[in-house]
Design an enzyme around this catalytic site. Sequence first.
Site, PDB file in Angstrom:
ATOM      1  N   ASN A  66       0.825  -1.211   0.000  1.00 57.97           N
ATOM      2  CA  ASN A  66       0.000   0.000   0.000  1.00 57.97           C
ATOM      3  C   ASN A  66       0.858   1.259   0.000  1.00 57.97           C
ATOM      4  O   ASN A  66       0.549   2.246  -0.679  1.00 57.97           O
ATOM      5  CB  ASN A  66      -0.920   0.012   1.225  1.00 57.97           C
ATOM      6  CG  ASN A  66      -2.056  -0.989   1.118  1.00 57.97           C
ATOM      7  OD1 ASN A  66      -2.282  -1.579   0.058  1.00 57.97           O
ATOM      8  ND2 ASN A  66      -2.767  -1.186   2.204  1.00 57.97           N
ATOM      9  N   HIS A 456     -15.978   1.832 -14.790  1.00 57.83           N
ATOM     10  CA  HIS A 456     -15.803   1.132 -13.517  1.00 57.83           C
ATOM     11  C   HIS A 456     -17.050   0.349 -13.120  1.00 57.83           C
ATOM     12  O   HIS A 456     -17.021  -0.441 -12.182  1.00 57.83           O
ATOM     13  CB  HIS A 456     -15.447   2.160 -12.430  1.00 57.83           C
ATOM     14  CG  HIS A 456     -14.934   1.573 -11.161  1.00 57.83           C
ATOM     15  ND1 HIS A 456     -15.669   1.566  -9.992  1.00 57.83           N
ATOM     16  CD2 HIS A 456     -13.766   0.962 -10.865  1.00 57.83           C
ATOM     17  CE1 HIS A 456     -14.974   0.991  -9.029  1.00 57.83           C
ATOM     18  NE2 HIS A 456     -13.814   0.601  -9.537  1.00 57.83           N
ATOM     19  N   TYR A 489     -12.425 -10.353  -1.026  1.00 59.95           N
ATOM     20  CA  TYR A 489     -13.109  -9.083  -0.826  1.00 59.95           C
ATOM     21  C   TYR A 489     -14.569  -9.333  -0.482  1.00 59.95           C
ATOM     22  O   TYR A 489     -15.187 -10.273  -0.995  1.00 59.95           O
ATOM     23  CB  TYR A 489     -13.084  -8.221  -2.097  1.00 59.95           C
ATOM     24  CG  TYR A 489     -11.737  -7.765  -2.582  1.00 59.95           C
ATOM     25  CD1 TYR A 489     -10.549  -8.172  -1.983  1.00 59.95           C
ATOM     26  CD2 TYR A 489     -11.647  -6.911  -3.676  1.00 59.95           C
ATOM     27  CE1 TYR A 489      -9.322  -7.743  -2.450  1.00 59.95           C
ATOM     28  CE2 TYR A 489     -10.421  -6.468  -4.153  1.00 59.95           C
ATOM     29  CZ  TYR A 489      -9.257  -6.906  -3.536  1.00 59.95           C
ATOM     30  OH  TYR A 489      -8.041  -6.481  -4.010  1.00 59.95           O
ATOM     31  N   ARG A 585     -14.132   2.119   4.826  1.00 63.00           N
ATOM     32  CA  ARG A 585     -12.926   1.335   5.053  1.00 63.00           C
ATOM     33  C   ARG A 585     -11.661   2.188   5.038  1.00 63.00           C
ATOM     34  O   ARG A 585     -10.807   2.065   5.883  1.00 63.00           O
ATOM     35  CB  ARG A 585     -12.799   0.254   3.986  1.00 63.00           C
ATOM     36  CG  ARG A 585     -11.603  -0.684   4.191  1.00 63.00           C
ATOM     37  CD  ARG A 585     -11.302  -1.478   2.936  1.00 63.00           C
ATOM     38  NE  ARG A 585     -10.626  -0.683   1.923  1.00 63.00           N
ATOM     39  CZ  ARG A 585     -10.777  -0.847   0.621  1.00 63.00           C
ATOM     40  NH1 ARG A 585     -11.594  -1.749   0.159  1.00 63.00           N
ATOM     41  NH2 ARG A 585     -10.107  -0.086  -0.236  1.00 63.00           N
ATOM     42  N   HIS A 613     -15.278  -4.224   0.743  1.00 58.76           N
ATOM     43  CA  HIS A 613     -15.291  -3.644  -0.605  1.00 58.76           C
ATOM     44  C   HIS A 613     -16.679  -3.285  -1.097  1.00 58.76           C
ATOM     45  O   HIS A 613     -16.822  -2.541  -2.064  1.00 58.76           O
ATOM     46  CB  HIS A 613     -14.629  -4.629  -1.580  1.00 58.76           C
ATOM     47  CG  HIS A 613     -14.257  -4.049  -2.900  1.00 58.76           C
ATOM     48  ND1 HIS A 613     -14.945  -4.315  -4.064  1.00 58.76           N
ATOM     49  CD2 HIS A 613     -13.254  -3.200  -3.259  1.00 58.76           C
ATOM     50  CE1 HIS A 613     -14.385  -3.675  -5.077  1.00 58.76           C
ATOM     51  NE2 HIS A 613     -13.357  -2.992  -4.616  1.00 58.76           N
TER      52      HIS A 613
END
Length: 704
Positions: A66, A456, A489, A585, A613
């Site tokens: 990350n 998306h 997820y 999150r 997610h």
Amino acid sequence: MNLMNETVETTTAPVVAAPINLDAPELYLNRELSLLEFNHRVLEQARNPDTPLLERLRFLCISSRNMDEFFEIRVAGLIQQVEYGAIQVGQDGLTPQEQLALIGKRAHEIVAEQYRVLNEELIPALDKAGIRFAKRAHWNERLRDWTRRHFNREVLPVLTPMGLDPAHPFPRILNKSLNFIVSLEGKDAFGRENTIAIVQAPRSLPRLIHIPKEYAKGEHDFVFLSSIIHAHVGELFPGMTVTGCYQFRVTRNSDLFVDEEEVDDLLKALAGELHARRFSDAVRLEVAENCPAHMVDYLLRQFELGPDNLYRVQGPVNLNRLAAIIDLVDRPDLKYPPFVPSLPQRISRNENLFDVLKRGDLLLHHPFQAFIPVIDLVNQAATDPDVLAIKQTLYRTDPQSRLVDALVRAARAGKEVTVVIELRARFDEEANIALATRLQEAGAHVVYGVVGYKTHAKLLMVVRREGRNIRRYCHLGTGNYHAGTARQYTDYGFMTCDRDIGEDVHKLFHQLTGLGKAIKLKKLLQSPFTLHKGMIDLIRQEADNARAGKPSRIIAKMNSLVEPQIIRALYEASQAGVKIELIVRGICCLRPSVPGVSENIKVRSIVGRFLEHHRVFYFENGGEPRLYISSADWMNRNFFQRVEAATPIEDKKIIQRILREITLYLKDNTQAWLLESDGRYKPTQPRGQKVRCAQLELLAKLTT
């Protein structure tokens, strides 16, 4: 925080509070710092003694990965703004320069904590569990002999030492690659007195090597590639003396830029940019803690970086490579227990999904419920003689995707297959280019969406002739069409043959593949046209209901909350008395619990075994609940720069089911972090209450 301005008190009029400015910068948390705090919460999972040991190591590696992406994209973008002389401020009032200063301070703290956790907590715990990293100082004679043979056989043939002189300038260093800067004394075969050389470790070499049992102290002993190179680097420079060898790694700007208005073929343009990404501008330098100051200064000059961009580390410069241990060590007792995702009760194996969906809508909750019905829908469509067409969006998918295999079979079987592939899905660009080529070769129609907008939305539609009618079967989800992440997820997938939703999805595909003005949809909300306004209208309706004394409540679950108009609407709803519970999150720019502004807003983040997610938006609506699932977070890019979809759930049983499952997250007191008004997150604790863990409860309820 002084958010209230009062009029001057007089003898004839009471004190009247002026309206609070809901655009005041102090009401908005900084996006980048919020993202860093999320990464700190991930790192804290590596410290949690209740988490299996190898999973703790995995969380450490995730936090490292990350941080890499944070520097490659977020920090790189801010550096570019400074270089271009940008002075504009964000909603939080911080300039790019101010953000970089605050980021540097917090990022250095997090990196230091990562290595402290590794060295002081994880390595001792792993050693106790029989998983060891052999340090050079502790090698016995037999192990030294083995490492020498391994170096000569496996490592030396692929190394290319580079002495630095006018004929050998500083080499191009790949983004995030392992390298060594070596200091030397003496003359080489040509009489040159070079004092510095660079050794690059090829990416083909594993960073962790399993020591054979006959040379190890235990079954799971490993040695770092860096240790082997350190121990034998002198063999690369015969006749010279190595006086120092220090590992380093550089992180580069990895945000691709393609002027889509100026290119004729987006696929070819992106393919060219992918190579350039490996050698773009440097944004961070990581070096071994013991590297001398003069050599560090030399590297900083080569990469045109300042001291603030330097990170000294006590261990391997790429912690993410430690993740290999998890697969190399067969210790189920040190990992999360396995589980088998279930199928909804309405689905029996091998049942025709078209018949199932004609009997009613179907909701899948991953990873607790299997992704296989989505794959089965396309598989059945590929062989069904009544199926005329299949249309799907693909943002990210697994490398060996069974779903893509089904699309290929459908295209080869003569079905009209249309796939909208988002080539610009960050860090998946190369895989998506290969995917597009494969589908085109099978005869599918492949398009890349709309110039200037990433596609998306997660949409799948099967068009089937049934007698004299045409019926559309749709899957709309919150997550990618990726079987791998569907086991890691949390996401919702909604399957339906509702006529209006089918027509809406059909229109969306027409927009993505054709030309024309925005088409009015019956049920779906769509970015960049109606989703933002639709969400604000729903929030404002809750505020109106609260003022009118009607039932009002908002529950919203998402990955990130950034968009300022949405935040302002939430502040206004809170002022009206709406109870607002947010499960965010990652990034959250809203500041909760501010007197007079957000007393009625609570924000929590869940960090656990599965990456949270799904995006779910629930509105009480005066006792007639409205609920949407969506591919979109409440971020500027999702509302205005992407093609997204939010799907209304109208089946009351499914609404109640989702509400029950999301409520589990509001009761979680083991993996939840509460955001406080100062921007800090505080972990929840049971403290005499029943221990509640949403993910564990969903595992127990939904898996077999």
